[in-house]
Scaffold this active site. Structure first.
Site, PDB file in Angstrom:
ATOM      1  CG  LEU A 154      20.156 -44.022  23.909  1.00 40.11           C
ATOM      2  CD1 LEU A 154      19.441 -44.267  22.591  1.00 40.11           C
ATOM      3  CD2 LEU A 154      21.677 -44.022  23.684  1.00 40.11           C
ATOM      4  NE  ARG A 156      13.778 -48.777  32.959  1.00 43.00           N
ATOM      5  CZ  ARG A 156      13.541 -47.751  33.792  1.00 43.00           C
ATOM      6  NH1 ARG A 156      12.995 -46.645  33.338  1.00 43.00           N
ATOM      7  NH2 ARG A 156      13.843 -47.840  35.065  1.00 43.00           N
ATOM      8  CB  ILE A 157      11.327 -46.367  25.463  1.00 45.02           C
ATOM      9  CG1 ILE A 157      10.424 -47.047  26.511  1.00 45.02           C
ATOM     10  CG2 ILE A 157      10.621 -46.299  24.107  1.00 45.02           C
ATOM     11  CD1 ILE A 157       9.153 -46.293  26.856  1.00 45.02           C
ATOM     12  CB  SER A 176      20.168 -37.899  26.128  1.00 49.32           C
ATOM     13  OG  SER A 176      21.526 -38.178  26.306  1.00 49.32           O
ATOM     14  CB  ILE A 232       6.364 -43.724  20.723  1.00 43.00           C
ATOM     15  CG1 ILE A 232       7.893 -43.741  20.672  1.00 43.00           C
ATOM     16  CG2 ILE A 232       5.806 -44.320  19.449  1.00 43.00           C
ATOM     17  CD1 ILE A 232       8.593 -43.705  21.938  1.00 43.00           C
ATOM     18  NE  ARG A 234       2.787 -39.139  28.851  1.00 47.21           N
ATOM     19  CZ  ARG A 234       2.957 -40.460  28.823  1.00 47.21           C
ATOM     20  NH1 ARG A 234       3.147 -41.100  27.689  1.00 47.21           N
ATOM     21  NH2 ARG A 234       2.900 -41.159  29.940  1.00 47.21           N
ATOM     22  CG  ASP A 258       0.941 -44.241  20.462  1.00 40.70           C
ATOM     23  OD1 ASP A 258      -0.196 -44.562  20.057  1.00 40.70           O
ATOM     24  OD2 ASP A 258       1.408 -44.657  21.539  1.00 40.70           O
ATOM     25  CD  GLU A 263      -2.634 -38.635  24.081  1.00 42.75           C
ATOM     26  OE1 GLU A 263      -2.988 -39.374  25.023  1.00 42.75           O
ATOM     27  OE2 GLU A 263      -1.508 -38.673  23.593  1.00 42.75           O
ATOM     28  CG  HIS A 281      -1.292 -42.544  24.537  1.00 44.11           C
ATOM     29  ND1 HIS A 281      -1.154 -41.424  25.313  1.00 44.11           N
ATOM     30  CD2 HIS A 281      -0.319 -43.402  24.968  1.00 44.11           C
ATOM     31  CE1 HIS A 281      -0.157 -41.588  26.179  1.00 44.11           C
ATOM     32  NE2 HIS A 281       0.362 -42.791  25.986  1.00 44.11           N
TER      33      HIS A 281
END
Ligand SMILES: O=CC(=O)O
Length: 315
Positions: A154, A156-157, A176, A232, A234, A258, A263, A281
């Protein structure tokens, strides 16, 4: 500042490249086959005082050791997992990233992925395009509004995702390292408990040694055959082999991804699954946010080389 040597590790945003070229003496590693050894055959290592990396090619110990005059790493990313932070700290190299400016976009995409999976937006788009609607109705999807949403991380994003999901009438809980005093959401100190209690689990934490494969078989099974996993963060947050088998065996309801472990490689098995939505991504890849990230990289570099405080310092 035109004489200051700045190395970009790989192609990023064109505007960033132009700005770096305007303000600094820009070197592009990909012009030397992305090889530092090749680079050092034609350039003096001591000309480089700053490196700009991103989520593809960051700044590892080899790169740090190759540039004795390196003073600052200004990453065109919020994520720091491609930067050897310990080495930077050891050598007194400053590090800056691009937080805040990309928060909204990444949170928007997380909601987009949820809607994509539950409302089957990609599949129904194809249905219309290939003319199948004329033969039969598309069929039913799954409601998003009111679902229980669990967020891993939890920050910023994660907080921005929580706010958006609240607007959909969802109940929010999170896992968290510690309980956040500012958040009015249910806190779980155990990720299995969070996964058991929610219908949609969203990975939004930073990738560290502690969070690598935080989504393992046990978490996936706790989420269960009706559960949806959204990543979203890694790719390495998720044990991808376990994710693929859970989806193939119907032990997980669906996924919106994402990011991936290797990758741009995406597990072949995912390509044929209708309950999966895949993105390349692109969480922060809007024109507005990419420009803002580039401006932040430039501002951090200018601040550093004018002996002013960094705008978004990490170290
Ligand atoms: O993944 C994107 C970023 O770290 O900025």
């Amino acid at each position: 500042m035109k004489s200051i040597g700045v190395l970009m590790t790989c192609p990023m945003h064109k505007y960033l490249e132009q700005q770096l070229e305007t303000h600094f003496n820009l070197f592009k590693l990909w012009h030397c086959n992305s090889s530092i050894t090749e680079f050092l055959k034609t350039h003096q290592g001591n000309t480089i005082r700053a490196v700009v990396g991103d989520t593809n090619i960051g700044v590892d110990a080899e790169l740090i050791a190759s540039f004795p005059n390196l003073e600052i790493v200004a990453s065109y990313s919020v994520g720091l997992d491609k930067i050897d932070l310990r080495k930077c700290e050891e050598k007194g190299i400053r590090v800056a990233n691009t937080p805040d400016v990309l928060t909204d976009d990444v949170a928007d995409l997380a909601i987009g992925l949820i809607l994509g999976v539950l409302r089957r937006i990609c599949a129904s788009d194809v249905y219309v395009r290939i003319g199948k609607w004329k033969d039969a109705d598309f069929g039913l999807a799954t409601k998003f509004s009111g679902k229980s949403v669990g967020i891993v991380g939890l920050g910023r994003i994660g907080t921005a995702i929580a706010k958006r999901a609240e607007a959909f009438g969802c109940s929010i809980s999170y896992f968290s390292r510690s309980q956040k005093p500012f958040a009015n959401y249910k806190f779980y100190s155990n990720i299995i408990d969070l996964a058991t209690s929610c219908q949609i689990l969203i990975v939004a934490c930073a990738l560290t040694e502690e969070t690598r494969h935080i989504i393992d078989r046990e978490v996936i099974d706790a989420l269960g055959p009706k559960g949806i996993l959204i990543n979203i963060g890694r790719g390495a947050h998720v044990d991808e082999t376990e994710l693929v088998s859970a989806l193939l065996e119907g032990r997980l309801g669906g996924a919106g991804l994402d990011v991936y472990e290797n990758e741009p490689e995406v597990p072949e098995e995912l390509l044929g699954l209708g309950n999966v939505v895949l993105q390349p991504h692109v969480g922060s890849d809007t024109v507005e946010t990419s420009d803002a990230m580039a401006d932040l990289v430039i501002s951090n570099l200018k601040a550093h080389f004018s002996n002013k405080p960094l705008l978004t310092p990490v170290i």
